[in-house]
Design a protein around this motif. Structure first.
Motif, PDB file in Angstrom:
ATOM      1  N   LEU A   5       0.793  -1.267   0.065  1.00  0.00           N
ATOM      2  CA  LEU A   5       0.106  -0.072   0.060  1.00  0.00           C
ATOM      3  C   LEU A   5       0.700   1.387   0.124  1.00  0.00           C
ATOM      4  CD1 LEU A   5      -2.590   1.471   0.525  1.00  0.00           C
ATOM      5  CD2 LEU A   5      -2.428   1.228   2.728  1.00  0.00           C
ATOM      6  N   LEU A   6       1.057   1.922  -1.154  1.00  0.00           N
ATOM      7  CA  LEU A   6       1.657   3.157  -1.295  1.00  0.00           C
ATOM      8  C   LEU A   6       0.597   4.492  -1.017  1.00  0.00           C
ATOM      9  CD1 LEU A   6       3.296   2.809  -4.463  1.00  0.00           C
ATOM     10  CD2 LEU A   6       4.406   2.137  -2.292  1.00  0.00           C
ATOM     11  N   VAL A   7       1.298   5.277  -0.045  1.00  0.00           N
ATOM     12  CA  VAL A   7       0.062   6.218   0.505  1.00  0.00           C
ATOM     13  C   VAL A   7       1.059   7.582   0.141  1.00  0.00           C
ATOM     14  CG1 VAL A   7      -1.090   7.498   2.144  1.00  0.00           C
ATOM     15  CG2 VAL A   7      -1.002   4.918   2.087  1.00  0.00           C
ATOM     16  N   ASN A   8       0.337   8.656  -0.574  1.00  0.00           N
ATOM     17  CA  ASN A   8       0.814  10.039  -0.779  1.00  0.00           C
ATOM     18  C   ASN A   8      -0.187  11.090   0.132  1.00  0.00           C
ATOM     19  OD1 ASN A   8       2.470  11.919  -1.603  1.00  0.00           O
ATOM     20  ND2 ASN A   8       3.193  11.068  -3.613  1.00  0.00           N
ATOM     21  N   LEU A   9       0.015  12.252  -0.391  1.00  0.00           N
ATOM     22  CA  LEU A   9      -0.692  13.192   0.388  1.00  0.00           C
ATOM     23  C   LEU A   9      -2.188  13.390  -0.052  1.00  0.00           C
ATOM     24  CD1 LEU A   9      -0.902  16.084   2.152  1.00  0.00           C
ATOM     25  CD2 LEU A   9      -0.044  17.161  -0.114  1.00  0.00           C
ATOM     26  N   GLY A  10      -2.335  13.562  -1.366  1.00  0.00           N
ATOM     27  CA  GLY A  10      -3.644  13.631  -1.937  1.00  0.00           C
ATOM     28  C   GLY A  10      -4.042  15.006  -2.760  1.00  0.00           C
ATOM     29  N   SER A  11      -4.981  15.158  -3.508  1.00  0.00           N
ATOM     30  CA  SER A  11      -5.312  16.484  -4.257  1.00  0.00           C
ATOM     31  C   SER A  11      -6.916  16.619  -4.581  1.00  0.00           C
ATOM     32  CB  SER A  11      -4.549  16.284  -5.587  1.00  0.00           C
ATOM     33  OG  SER A  11      -5.074  17.238  -6.438  1.00  0.00           O
ATOM     34  N   PRO A  12      -7.072  17.889  -4.421  1.00  0.00           N
ATOM     35  CA  PRO A  12      -8.348  18.125  -5.068  1.00  0.00           C
ATOM     36  C   PRO A  12      -8.814  17.310  -6.146  1.00  0.00           C
ATOM     37  CG  PRO A  12      -7.244  20.252  -4.415  1.00  0.00           C
ATOM     38  CD  PRO A  12      -6.259  19.192  -4.543  1.00  0.00           C
ATOM     39  N   GLU A  13     -10.217  17.111  -6.509  1.00  0.00           N
ATOM     40  CA  GLU A  13     -10.729  16.791  -7.412  1.00  0.00           C
ATOM     41  C   GLU A  13     -10.257  17.660  -8.819  1.00  0.00           C
ATOM     42  OE1 GLU A  13     -12.124  13.458  -8.183  1.00  0.00           O
ATOM     43  OE2 GLU A  13     -10.810  13.380  -6.740  1.00  0.00           O
ATOM     44  N   SER A  14     -10.503  18.676  -8.848  1.00  0.00           N
ATOM     45  CA  SER A  14     -10.249  19.804  -9.932  1.00  0.00           C
ATOM     46  C   SER A  14      -9.685  21.017  -9.253  1.00  0.00           C
ATOM     47  CB  SER A  14     -11.623  20.031 -10.648  1.00  0.00           C
ATOM     48  OG  SER A  14     -12.306  20.882  -9.585  1.00  0.00           O
ATOM     49  N   PRO A  15      -9.345  22.027 -10.099  1.00  0.00           N
ATOM     50  CA  PRO A  15      -8.677  23.314  -9.426  1.00  0.00           C
ATOM     51  C   PRO A  15      -9.730  24.496  -9.399  1.00  0.00           C
ATOM     52  CG  PRO A  15      -7.908  23.066 -12.007  1.00  0.00           C
ATOM     53  CD  PRO A  15      -8.749  21.759 -11.417  1.00  0.00           C
ATOM     54  N   THR A  16     -10.836  23.948  -8.824  1.00  0.00           N
ATOM     55  CA  THR A  16     -11.877  24.996  -8.720  1.00  0.00           C
ATOM     56  C   THR A  16     -11.919  24.909  -7.123  1.00  0.00           C
ATOM     57  OG1 THR A  16     -13.634  22.943  -8.734  1.00  0.00           O
ATOM     58  CG2 THR A  16     -12.913  24.032 -10.729  1.00  0.00           C
ATOM     59  N   ALA A  17     -12.577  26.079  -6.854  1.00  0.00           N
ATOM     60  CA  ALA A  17     -12.841  26.283  -5.299  1.00  0.00           C
ATOM     61  C   ALA A  17     -13.806  25.449  -4.910  1.00  0.00           C
ATOM     62  CB  ALA A  17     -13.318  27.782  -5.207  1.00  0.00           C
ATOM     63  N   LYS A  18     -14.745  24.885  -5.421  1.00  0.00           N
ATOM     64  CA  LYS A  18     -15.724  23.790  -5.329  1.00  0.00           C
ATOM     65  C   LYS A  18     -15.053  22.719  -4.774  1.00  0.00           C
ATOM     66  CE  LYS A  18     -17.990  21.909  -8.099  1.00  0.00           C
ATOM     67  NZ  LYS A  18     -18.044  20.398  -8.047  1.00  0.00           N
ATOM     68  N   ASP A  19     -14.240  22.357  -5.468  1.00  0.00           N
ATOM     69  CA  ASP A  19     -13.617  20.954  -4.954  1.00  0.00           C
ATOM     70  C   ASP A  19     -12.255  21.087  -4.262  1.00  0.00           C
ATOM     71  OD1 ASP A  19     -14.970  19.369  -6.581  1.00  0.00           O
ATOM     72  OD2 ASP A  19     -13.759  19.570  -8.329  1.00  0.00           O
ATOM     73  N   VAL A  20     -11.595  22.288  -4.216  1.00  0.00           N
ATOM     74  CA  VAL A  20     -10.596  22.437  -3.327  1.00  0.00           C
ATOM     75  C   VAL A  20     -10.950  22.535  -1.900  1.00  0.00           C
ATOM     76  CG1 VAL A  20      -8.860  24.419  -2.543  1.00  0.00           C
ATOM     77  CG2 VAL A  20      -9.117  23.584  -5.115  1.00  0.00           C
ATOM     78  N   SER A  57      -6.234  28.906  -3.236  1.00  0.00           N
ATOM     79  CA  SER A  57      -5.715  27.782  -3.673  1.00  0.00           C
ATOM     80  C   SER A  57      -6.139  27.257  -4.689  1.00  0.00           C
ATOM     81  CB  SER A  57      -5.907  26.888  -2.547  1.00  0.00           C
ATOM     82  OG  SER A  57      -5.601  27.062  -1.246  1.00  0.00           O
ATOM     83  N   ALA A  58      -7.351  27.503  -5.182  1.00  0.00           N
ATOM     84  CA  ALA A  58      -7.777  26.823  -6.710  1.00  0.00           C
ATOM     85  C   ALA A  58      -7.101  27.596  -7.818  1.00  0.00           C
ATOM     86  CB  ALA A  58      -9.253  26.975  -6.801  1.00  0.00           C
ATOM     87  N   LYS A  59      -6.820  28.906  -7.348  1.00  0.00           N
ATOM     88  CA  LYS A  59      -6.015  29.773  -8.528  1.00  0.00           C
ATOM     89  C   LYS A  59      -4.450  29.104  -8.493  1.00  0.00           C
ATOM     90  CE  LYS A  59      -8.496  34.007  -8.353  1.00  0.00           C
ATOM     91  NZ  LYS A  59      -8.478  35.527  -7.793  1.00  0.00           N
ATOM     92  N   ALA A  60      -4.013  28.799  -7.408  1.00  0.00           N
ATOM     93  CA  ALA A  60      -2.760  28.319  -7.591  1.00  0.00           C
ATOM     94  C   ALA A  60      -2.675  26.935  -8.134  1.00  0.00           C
ATOM     95  CB  ALA A  60      -2.074  28.111  -6.028  1.00  0.00           C
ATOM     96  N   TYR A  61      -3.684  26.039  -7.825  1.00  0.00           N
ATOM     97  CA  TYR A  61      -3.816  24.842  -8.521  1.00  0.00           C
ATOM     98  C   TYR A  61      -3.867  24.938 -10.101  1.00  0.00           C
ATOM     99  CZ  TYR A  61      -3.873  21.562  -4.218  1.00  0.00           C
ATOM    100  OH  TYR A  61      -3.672  21.086  -3.049  1.00  0.00           O
ATOM    101  N   ALA A  62      -4.837  25.839 -10.487  1.00  0.00           N
ATOM    102  CA  ALA A  62      -4.846  25.936 -11.778  1.00  0.00           C
ATOM    103  C   ALA A  62      -3.705  26.260 -12.533  1.00  0.00           C
ATOM    104  CB  ALA A  62      -6.073  27.052 -12.060  1.00  0.00           C
TER     105      ALA A  62
END
Length: 343
Positions: A5-20, A57-62
């Protein structure tokens, strides 16, 4: 049957405020990330931070989002696929936060007949907010949903010779066409109190410039010591000049003392000291992510150049580097055959 089992941090589903927003809520409400009483954490996170941070954060992810999705997820999946090709054991990938949950990854392994799991937190160093929270969450899910599964955990590998070799050679590749004045090892920051909380002796960790070099059992869970140890190991392996290497810590929340020196301050200091050509490496991460691709590769370059620097390069994380894949495959296959874990 054994499985990985490899485990990393994770991420929002998309670079939108709704998912972030839900991603940040899960992340920041983790008691090992913001370690204050739950009622205060709730006020701080849901009453203050989540009112404004998701849009920012969404802007940064985008800015760093790939066509295939989140860089951290894509890179972690590529790494996982390559490890699968070098072992006969089932290998699953989970994330500490987000929809690619640890529980789902354990279920995937169980469905393949696995009852003996090696947990691999994809963090080289021990910290409450990274390595420890992955281990605790996995143990909680195992106990609640998969009591029949045996769980073994790979220790933090910050000074493992195989890891140091592959990290050093990756850095050497990144420096091959870059004549540097200075190399900055920028590690993810954590509050100073996390260091003290992780100290089993409750007295060794003083962050006074001496405790990290004075041998102690506290070093097994001291993030600061381990970061400096990794840096010294790489310096030794590559023969880097002492005067051209330094350590800093990136990312912090206002209001608390975090590990120093701060990376953004170091960009300015180094430039003003006449360092015109700066290379930055981020060894707290094995996969490039928001903190490396946006905060360091983009914002860091801008900060350094605004302060007078002229040439800047961010050396990528190990990602799905074939040599790194071989190291991981060797570790997990050795565990399968002998039960032994890397030192």
């Amino acid at each position: 049957m054994k499985g990985i089992l490899l485990v990393n941090l994770g991420s929002p589903e998309s670079p939108t405020a709704k998912d972030v927003k839900p991603y940040l809520d899960e992340f920041l409400m983790d008691e090992r990330v913001i370690d204050v009483p739950k009622i205060l954490r709730n006020i701080l996170v849901r009453g203050i931070i989540l009112q404004t941070r998701p849009k920012k954060s969404a802007k940064a992810y985008a800015k760093i989002w790939w066509e295939e999705g989140s860089p951290l997820i894509v890179l972690s999946e590529r790494f996982t696929d390559k490890v699968r090709q070098q072992t006969e054991m089932p290998v699953a990938l989970g994330m500490r936060y987000g929809t690619m949950s640890i529980k789902n990854a354990l279920q995937e392994l169980k469905d393949k007949g696995v009852d003996d799991v090696l947990l691999v937190p994809l963090y080289p160093h021990y910290a409450m907010s990274s390595y420890e929270t992955v281990v605790v969450k996995t143990m909680e899910d195992q106990k609640e949903f998969f009591p029949e599964i045996k769980l073994t955990t790979l220790p933090a590998f910050y000074k493992n010779p195989d890891y140091i070799k592959v990290l050093s050679e990756s850095i050497a590749d990144g420096l091959r066409d870059f004549e540097y004045d200075h190399i900055l090892f920028s590690y993810h920051g954590i509050p100073e109190r996390h260091i003290r909380k992780s100290d089993p002796t409750k007295f060794h960790c003083k962050m006074d410039g001496h405790c990290c070099t004075t041998n102690s059992v506290a070093h097994h869970s001291c993030y600061r010591h381990q970061c400096y140890d990794t840096t010294e190991s790489v310096k030794s392996y590559l023969g880097l000049p002492e005067s051209k290497v330094s350590v800093s810590f990136q990312s912090r929340l206002a209001g608390d003392p975090w590990l120093k020196p701060y990376t953004d301050y170091e960009f300015e200091r180094l430039a003003k000291e006449g360092k015109k050509r700066l290379a930055v490496i981020t060894p707290a991460f094995v996969s490039d992510c928001l903190e490396t691709l946006e905060e360091i590769a983009m914002e860091g370059k801008e900060q350094f150049e605004e302060a007078g620097g002229e040439h800047y390069t961010h050396i990528p994380c190990l990602n799905d580097n074939d040599a790194w894949v071989r190291v991981m495959a060797n570790w997990v296959n050795t565990w399968k055959e002998t039960g032994k874990l890397p030192a």
